[in-house]
Design an enzyme around this catalytic site. Structure first.
Site, PDB file in Angstrom:
ATOM      1  CG  ASN A 131      -1.865   1.128   1.271  1.00  0.00           C
ATOM      2  OD1 ASN A 131      -1.819   2.017   0.415  1.00  0.00           O
ATOM      3  ND2 ASN A 131      -2.755   1.124   2.248  1.00  0.00           N
TER       4      ASN A 131
ATOM      5  NE  ARG B  37      -6.254   1.432  -0.236  1.00  0.00           N
ATOM      6  CZ  ARG B  37      -6.315   2.559   0.453  1.00  0.00           C
ATOM      7  NH1 ARG B  37      -5.266   2.988   1.108  1.00  0.00           N
ATOM      8  NH2 ARG B  37      -7.421   3.245   0.500  1.00  0.00           N
TER       9      ARG B  37
ATOM     10  NE  ARG C 244     -10.535  12.154   3.540  1.00  0.00           N
ATOM     11  CZ  ARG C 244     -10.335  10.832   3.503  1.00  0.00           C
ATOM     12  NH1 ARG C 244     -11.328   9.995   3.757  1.00  0.00           N
ATOM     13  NH2 ARG C 244      -9.152  10.352   3.207  1.00  0.00           N
TER      14      ARG C 244
ATOM     15  CD  GLU D  12      -8.990  -1.747   3.874  1.00  0.00           C
ATOM     16  OE1 GLU D  12      -8.654  -1.438   5.034  1.00  0.00           O
ATOM     17  OE2 GLU D  12      -9.227  -0.905   3.000  1.00  0.00           O
TER      18      GLU D  12
ATOM     19  CG  HIS E 259     -12.987   2.738   2.962  1.00  0.00           C
ATOM     20  ND1 HIS E 259     -13.769   3.702   3.580  1.00  0.00           N
ATOM     21  CD2 HIS E 259     -11.707   3.052   3.241  1.00  0.00           C
ATOM     22  CE1 HIS E 259     -12.997   4.561   4.207  1.00  0.00           C
ATOM     23  NE2 HIS E 259     -11.726   4.184   4.011  1.00  0.00           N
TER      24      HIS E 259
END
Ligand code: AMP
Length: 397
Positions: A7, A91, A241, A385, A180
């Protein structure tokens, strides 16, 4: 076969080496401050002590070299040589409309990811740097791209269109994509598996509540809606956010505060969310829950506002799917924060959810937190993940 899962960010590179036969993590680690002074590699081999290697990493290629060195090192390594890495799974954040599943990487995939960089200018270029750095250091090893957006490509058009002039969709592909996806896919499949049911017969709402947060409606195995949009800014209130807001606020605040469009973008991405709402107290839910427990009113309001938004999305997704069988909490907050889960579950009674308060206190494990008589099953399912990326990479070989 051992699969290296990568990643890659603009100055960091996270990795896990996973043995696909038993799905065990052989080693994990993080290269930080790549291209910046003080770069270091933290390498954690399974069953051995963690090692921190402070060494200059002027670029990602050097970082990959150091990761390989650490993996084959006599003392803290976990494999004998590079030939024991069978494939690499990356990823990749944005697959646009082009990629609805993981793919093996070749020249044309690289060009497509490059083209899609306009939709994810912070992420796709960094992901590509990781792909190229691995190609340089592991010639002949197959690499796969696993996209954050792919799982959501099954959304119907009515769910992904914005109420904007159609020409922006035609010219620039301005639409909702969702992120996601690897987590929503993994967690919904795992929830069905844990319940001994097939995902294709269930209506599942996955609440991925981490520093970034999103919800998805997975109807009979397919994602039909999700809360993030063209970028990860839409939807839930997150760590820093804003999530959904009236777009006219941008113009209003930028005029009042004299901020440019790009400065406003920074406010919405980095200074908003629970950090902004709590007046800078924290973006970490451990701090917010502690402060709320000690009577801090603003921390309480922040948690209430956050959880109310999650509950509203759950309600709207129950409507979108015309029902819901399973609601799942996952990611850092969903897996760990009793205070957040308790607040969200307080809204679920009308859906026929009956919560077991003791089970709801459990942390970081697969657990059903609703009682047997509950009309909807509520669960905690830790996400993974990296494992999902390794599985998808293996499936492509
Ligand atoms: P993630 O992005 O999935 O790694 O989630 C990170 C976030 O999870 C952190 O910012 C915390 O807010 C939250 N978190 C992690 N551990 C806990 C915990 N024990 N209690 C409450 N929140 C937690």
């Amino acid at each position: 076969m051992n699969i290296l899962v990568i990643n890659c960010g603009s100055s960091s590179l996270k990795y896990q080496l996973i043995d696909s036969e038993n799905e065990k993590v052989l080693a994990r680690g993080l290269a930080e401050r790549i291209g910046i002074d003080g770069s270091m590699l933290t390498h954690v081999p399974a069953g051995k002590d963690k090692v921190v290697i402070g060494k200059a990493m002027p670029d990602h290629s050097e970082a990959v070299r150091l990761v390989i060195d650490a993996l084959v090192d006599k003392e803290h390594g976990v494999i004998g040589s590079l030939s024991e890495i069978g494939a690499v799974g990356h990823r990749v954040v944005h697959g646009g409309e082009k990629f609805d599943r993981a793919v093996l990487i070749d020249g044309s995939v690289i060009r497509d990811i490059e083209e899609l960089s306009s939709l994810a200018p912070l992420h796709n270029p960094a992901n590509l740097i990781g792909i190229r750095a691995c190609a340089e250091n592991m010639a002949g090893v197959k690499q796969a791209a696993v996209f954050d957006t792919a799982f959501h490509q099954t959304m119907p058009q009515k769910a992904y269109m914005y109420g904007l002039p159609f020409e922006y969709y035609e010219k620039y592909k301005v639409r909702r994509y969702g992120f996601h996806g690897t987590s929503h896919d993994y967690v919904s499949a795992r929830a069905a598996e844990l319940l001994g049911k097939t995902r294709e017969k269930l209506k599942i709402i996955v609440c991925h509540l981490g520093n970034g947060a999103s919800i998805s409606a997975v109807c009979e195995g397919k994602c039909v809606d999700t809360s993030m949009g063209m970028t990860p800014l839409e939807g839930l209130i997150m760590g820093t956010r804003s999530g959904d807001l009236d777009p006219a606020i941008l113009d209003f605040i930028s005029e009042k505060e004299g901020l440019s469009a790009s400065e406003m973008n920074t406010v919405l991405n980095k200074r908003s969310g629970v950090l902004g709402l709590s007046d800078g107290l924290s973006s970490d839910f451990r701090d917010l829950c502690d402060a709320a427990d000690q009577g801090n009113e603003l921390a309480r309001l922040t948690l209430d506002t956050y959880c109310y938004r999650v509950a509203k999305y759950i309600g709207s997704y129950a409507m979108a799917m015309q029902g819901v069988d399973v609601i799942v909490f996952t990611a850092g907050i969903g897996e760990n924060s009793f205070g957040v889960r308790e607040r969200i579950c307080s809204y679920l009674g009308w859906l026929g959810a009956v919560i077991d308060p003791e089970a709801l206190k459990k942390r970081g494990e697969d657990v059903v937190v609703s009682k047997a008589e509950s009309r909807v099953t509520v669960m905690i399912v830790p996400t993974n993940e990296e494992l999902s990326i390794a599985r998808q990479t293996l499936a492509l070989l």
